[in-house]
Design a protein around this motif. Structure first.
Motif, PDB file in Angstrom:
ATOM      1  N   TRP A 128       0.875  -1.101  -0.465  1.00  0.00           N
ATOM      2  CA  TRP A 128       0.177   0.378  -0.285  1.00  0.00           C
ATOM      3  C   TRP A 128       0.863   0.995   0.068  1.00  0.00           C
ATOM      4  CZ3 TRP A 128      -5.771   0.028   0.582  1.00  0.00           C
ATOM      5  CH2 TRP A 128      -6.002  -1.086   0.279  1.00  0.00           C
ATOM      6  N   THR A 150     -10.108   0.503  -2.906  1.00  0.00           N
ATOM      7  CA  THR A 150      -8.342   0.757  -2.802  1.00  0.00           C
ATOM      8  C   THR A 150      -7.862   1.249  -1.971  1.00  0.00           C
ATOM      9  OG1 THR A 150      -8.819   2.110  -4.880  1.00  0.00           O
ATOM     10  CG2 THR A 150      -8.448  -0.091  -5.773  1.00  0.00           C
ATOM     11  N   ARG A 151      -8.714   1.961  -0.947  1.00  0.00           N
ATOM     12  CA  ARG A 151      -8.421   3.329  -0.413  1.00  0.00           C
ATOM     13  C   ARG A 151      -8.968   3.166   1.296  1.00  0.00           C
ATOM     14  NH1 ARG A 151      -8.654   9.371  -1.600  1.00  0.00           N
ATOM     15  NH2 ARG A 151     -10.173   8.288  -2.745  1.00  0.00           N
ATOM     16  N   VAL A 157      -3.768   8.012   5.018  1.00  0.00           N
ATOM     17  CA  VAL A 157      -4.561   7.338   4.039  1.00  0.00           C
ATOM     18  C   VAL A 157      -3.867   6.157   3.167  1.00  0.00           C
ATOM     19  CG1 VAL A 157      -5.468   7.185   1.338  1.00  0.00           C
ATOM     20  CG2 VAL A 157      -5.887   9.848   3.626  1.00  0.00           C
ATOM     21  N   TYR A 171      -3.332   3.617  -0.260  1.00  0.00           N
ATOM     22  CA  TYR A 171      -3.939   3.423  -1.130  1.00  0.00           C
ATOM     23  C   TYR A 171      -3.632   2.582  -2.518  1.00  0.00           C
ATOM     24  CZ  TYR A 171      -1.125   6.294  -3.303  1.00  0.00           C
ATOM     25  OH  TYR A 171       0.156   7.388  -3.803  1.00  0.00           O
TER      26      TYR A 171
END
Length: 183
Positions: free
Chosen positions: A44, A161-162, A179, A181
């Motif tokens: 990620w 995806t986040r 965050v 992603y």
């Protein structure tokens, strides 16, 4: 399939301008669904979600790239970009001085050069965290537990995806938000 809540993008944009505080970020966090640990496997990319925390700006300035979850017991919690930003390397969190004050005005790209120059001392091939489901703020969700630091990173889903994550560090008055992603 979960879609991105447009209010998240608006809040992230406001956060990047310094217009979001911890209570507002926690209110958003509390509305997001839980994540199962096995949904975290893989690499990620990361970016900060500023809320006025003392760490805001520090990870970005040091070249933080994200996290890698091989499985529940093999986690690299800190990936940093190499000097060319073409690849990443894992850093051992115990080798990172957490309490070192770096004034906001000094959080500049030269810090990334310090990290890459210190790679022989900071990098590790060892896994230094684990992934489990824990309860946080009343919800059981994926949590990364550092092996040698009193830190838990707790995750909630923004989209497929986040993720919105927060670092719960013993002794800090408020969590640090970020965050993740999928690249």
């Amino acid at each position: 399939m979960t879609t991105v809540d447009p209010s998240f993008d608006v809040l992230l944009s406001r956060a990047n301008r310094g217009d979001v505080r911890t209570d507002e970020a926690l209110a958003l966090f509390d509305t997001l669904p839980a994540v199962r640990p096995e949904e975290m496997f893989g690499e990620w990319r990361g970016e900060e979600f500023p809320t006025g925390h003392p760490m805001d700006g520090l990870l970005g300035a040091t070249g933080w790239a994200g996290k890698r979850f091989e499985d529940a017991d093999r986690v690299h919690p800190l990936l940093f970009w190499n000097a060319e930003r073409t690849g990443t390397f894992p850093v051992d969190p115990i080798r990172v001085p957490m309490g070192l004050p770096v004034p906001t005005g000094l959080r500049r790209p030269w810090l990334h050069r310090v990290i890459t120059a210190g790679r022989p001392l900071l990098a590790t091939s060892r896994y230094t965290a684990r992934l489990r489901a824990t309860e946080y703020r009343g919800v059981s969700t994926a949590t990364m537990i550092y092996d040698a630091r009193p830190i838990n990173d707790v995750f909630r889903r923004v989209s497929e995806t986040r993720l919105l994550g927060l670092m719960d560090h013993r002794g800090d008055a408020a969590p640090y938000f970020f965050v993740l992603y999928r690249p």
